[in-house]
Write a protein that holds these residues in place. Structure first.
Motif, PDB file in Angstrom:
ATOM      1  N   PHE A 161      10.995   8.288  -6.050  1.00 58.45           N
ATOM      2  CA  PHE A 161      10.398   7.118  -5.428  1.00 58.45           C
ATOM      3  C   PHE A 161      11.210   6.689  -4.204  1.00 58.45           C
ATOM      4  N   CYS A 162      12.507   6.661  -4.347  1.00 57.78           N
ATOM      5  CA  CYS A 162      13.371   6.300  -3.224  1.00 57.78           C
ATOM      6  C   CYS A 162      13.276   7.330  -2.104  1.00 57.78           C
ATOM      7  N   TYR A 163      13.158   8.585  -2.480  1.00 57.45           N
ATOM      8  CA  TYR A 163      12.974   9.633  -1.477  1.00 57.45           C
ATOM      9  C   TYR A 163      11.673   9.408  -0.704  1.00 57.45           C
ATOM     10  N   GLU A 164      10.593   9.074  -1.423  1.00 57.59           N
ATOM     11  CA  GLU A 164       9.309   8.806  -0.772  1.00 57.59           C
ATOM     12  C   GLU A 164       9.413   7.618   0.188  1.00 57.59           C
ATOM     13  N   LEU A 165      10.118   6.574  -0.227  1.00 52.41           N
ATOM     14  CA  LEU A 165      10.299   5.428   0.668  1.00 52.41           C
ATOM     15  C   LEU A 165      11.075   5.839   1.914  1.00 52.41           C
ATOM     16  N   SER A 166      12.110   6.648   1.724  1.00 48.70           N
ATOM     17  CA  SER A 166      12.912   7.121   2.855  1.00 48.70           C
ATOM     18  C   SER A 166      12.075   7.944   3.823  1.00 48.70           C
ATOM     19  N   LYS A 167      11.234   8.825   3.281  1.00 48.06           N
ATOM     20  CA  LYS A 167      10.356   9.641   4.125  1.00 48.06           C
ATOM     21  C   LYS A 167       9.445   8.768   4.984  1.00 48.06           C
ATOM     22  N   ARG A 168       9.107   7.598   4.471  1.00 45.38           N
ATOM     23  CA  ARG A 168       8.199   6.682   5.171  1.00 45.38           C
ATOM     24  C   ARG A 168       8.962   5.661   6.026  1.00 45.38           C
ATOM     25  N   ASP A 169      10.269   5.832   6.132  1.00 44.09           N
ATOM     26  CA  ASP A 169      11.130   4.915   6.908  1.00 44.09           C
ATOM     27  C   ASP A 169      11.024   3.472   6.421  1.00 44.09           C
ATOM     28  N   ILE A 170      10.947   3.313   5.111  1.00 42.86           N
ATOM     29  CA  ILE A 170      10.875   1.987   4.502  1.00 42.86           C
ATOM     30  C   ILE A 170      12.253   1.649   3.943  1.00 42.86           C
ATOM     31  N   LYS A 188       0.835  -1.214   0.000  1.00 46.01           N
ATOM     32  CA  LYS A 188       0.000   0.000   0.000  1.00 46.01           C
ATOM     33  C   LYS A 188       0.861   1.251   0.000  1.00 46.01           C
ATOM     34  N   GLN A 189       1.965   1.217   0.745  1.00 41.91           N
ATOM     35  CA  GLN A 189       2.873   2.358   0.790  1.00 41.91           C
ATOM     36  C   GLN A 189       3.555   2.572  -0.574  1.00 41.91           C
ATOM     37  N   VAL A 190       3.896   1.483  -1.241  1.00 42.03           N
ATOM     38  CA  VAL A 190       4.494   1.559  -2.584  1.00 42.03           C
ATOM     39  C   VAL A 190       3.531   2.249  -3.541  1.00 42.03           C
ATOM     40  N   VAL A 191       2.277   1.817  -3.529  1.00 45.05           N
ATOM     41  CA  VAL A 191       1.275   2.405  -4.421  1.00 45.05           C
ATOM     42  C   VAL A 191       1.030   3.863  -4.059  1.00 45.05           C
ATOM     43  N   ASP A 192       0.954   4.160  -2.775  1.00 47.04           N
ATOM     44  CA  ASP A 192       0.740   5.537  -2.350  1.00 47.04           C
ATOM     45  C   ASP A 192       1.904   6.434  -2.759  1.00 47.04           C
ATOM     46  N   ALA A 193       3.118   5.920  -2.663  1.00 44.44           N
ATOM     47  CA  ALA A 193       4.287   6.701  -3.089  1.00 44.44           C
ATOM     48  C   ALA A 193       4.198   7.013  -4.580  1.00 44.44           C
ATOM     49  N   ALA A 194       3.791   6.025  -5.375  1.00 42.44           N
ATOM     50  CA  ALA A 194       3.646   6.248  -6.820  1.00 42.44           C
ATOM     51  C   ALA A 194       2.586   7.313  -7.098  1.00 42.44           C
ATOM     52  N   TYR A 195       1.458   7.238  -6.409  1.00 41.16           N
ATOM     53  CA  TYR A 195       0.401   8.238  -6.583  1.00 41.16           C
ATOM     54  C   TYR A 195       0.906   9.625  -6.213  1.00 41.16           C
ATOM     55  N   THR A 196       1.620   9.724  -5.102  1.00 42.57           N
ATOM     56  CA  THR A 196       2.136  11.015  -4.637  1.00 42.57           C
ATOM     57  C   THR A 196       3.079  11.634  -5.670  1.00 42.57           C
ATOM     58  N   ILE A 197       3.982  10.835  -6.176  1.00 47.80           N
ATOM     59  CA  ILE A 197       4.954  11.328  -7.160  1.00 47.80           C
ATOM     60  C   ILE A 197       4.255  11.753  -8.440  1.00 47.80           C
ATOM     61  N   HIS A 198       3.343  10.932  -8.919  1.00 46.57           N
ATOM     62  CA  HIS A 198       2.647  11.253 -10.166  1.00 46.57           C
ATOM     63  C   HIS A 198       1.803  12.513 -10.003  1.00 46.57           C
ATOM     64  N   TYR A 199       1.176  12.668  -8.858  1.00 47.43           N
ATOM     65  CA  TYR A 199       0.376  13.857  -8.597  1.00 47.43           C
ATOM     66  C   TYR A 199       1.241  15.110  -8.624  1.00 47.43           C
ATOM     67  N   LYS A 200       2.435  15.024  -8.017  1.00 47.92           N
ATOM     68  CA  LYS A 200       3.301  16.206  -7.917  1.00 47.92           C
ATOM     69  C   LYS A 200       4.072  16.498  -9.205  1.00 47.92           C
ATOM     70  N   LEU A 201       4.475  15.459  -9.930  1.00 45.37           N
ATOM     71  CA  LEU A 201       5.329  15.656 -11.105  1.00 45.37           C
ATOM     72  C   LEU A 201       4.626  15.432 -12.442  1.00 45.37           C
ATOM     73  N   GLY A 202       3.632  14.558 -12.452  1.00 40.75           N
ATOM     74  CA  GLY A 202       2.964  14.223 -13.702  1.00 40.75           C
ATOM     75  C   GLY A 202       3.822  13.330 -14.578  1.00 40.75           C
ATOM     76  N   PRO A 203       3.319  12.990 -15.763  1.00 41.63           N
ATOM     77  CA  PRO A 203       4.062  12.138 -16.693  1.00 41.63           C
ATOM     78  C   PRO A 203       5.076  12.938 -17.504  1.00 41.63           C
ATOM     79  N   GLY A 204       5.950  12.225 -18.210  1.00 47.88           N
ATOM     80  CA  GLY A 204       6.812  12.865 -19.194  1.00 47.88           C
ATOM     81  C   GLY A 204       8.251  13.084 -18.790  1.00 47.88           C
ATOM     82  N   LEU A 205       8.641  12.679 -17.593  1.00 47.86           N
ATOM     83  CA  LEU A 205      10.024  12.861 -17.162  1.00 47.86           C
ATOM     84  C   LEU A 205      10.826  11.583 -17.384  1.00 47.86           C
ATOM     85  N   LEU A 206      12.112  11.659 -17.146  1.00 48.00           N
ATOM     86  CA  LEU A 206      12.969  10.492 -17.285  1.00 48.00           C
ATOM     87  C   LEU A 206      12.746   9.509 -16.137  1.00 48.00           C
ATOM     88  N   GLU A 207      12.956   8.236 -16.430  1.00 48.20           N
ATOM     89  CA  GLU A 207      12.820   7.195 -15.415  1.00 48.20           C
ATOM     90  C   GLU A 207      13.703   7.474 -14.205  1.00 48.20           C
TER      91      GLU A 207
END
Length: 129
Positions: free
Chosen positions: A40-49, A14-33
């Motif tokens: 994504f790694c930053y989001e995991l770090s923020k969540r202590d994962i 659930k945290q993985v999916v939520d991190a993806a939603y958060t990133i997509h909401y803030k950045l949108g599509p069209g950037l480099l992988e």
């Protein structure tokens, strides 16, 4: 596997999916992988994962171990494989790739997350082995 292990893995999922939603909401599509991977790694770090990037996984073939067999984009808490994409067109081979990664690594849950979609829910594919 016991129920507390499965519950923990589902909490991580659930945290993985939520991190993806958060990133997509803030950045949108069209950037480099690589941009999405960094965020994504930053989001995991923020969540202590716990996670590892570009995790090398050896494979065994004909009783010979090859140390550079696989390279996983992200391995979350040694439980969930994440393959990140930033492609306009979906490729079914990604599913075969993730299934192979799951099988060869001994993991049971993985996600393909493609950020180059208008709605991120259409860019997340959960796979269980």
């Amino acid at each position: 596997m016991n129920s507390s292990f499965n519950a923990y893995r589902e909490t991580l999922a659930k945290q993985v999916v939520d991190a993806a939603y958060t990133i997509h909401y803030k950045l949108g599509p069209g950037l480099l992988e690589s941009v999405y991977q960094t965020c994504f790694c930053y989001e995991l770090s923020k969540r202590d994962i716990q996670f590892l990037q570009q995790k090398k996984v050896s494979i065994t073939y004909d009783d010979i171990e090859f140390p550079e067999g696989l390279r996983l984009d992200i391995l979350v808490d040694d439980l969930i494989i994440i393959e990140l994409k930033a492609q306009e067109n979906y490729h079914p081979v990604w599913e075969a790739q993730l299934l192979s990664y799951l099988k060869l690594s001994g993991k049971h849950l993985g996600f393909i997350i493609n950020f180059s979609v208008p709605l991120i829910k259409n860019g997340i594919k959960r796979m269980v082995l």
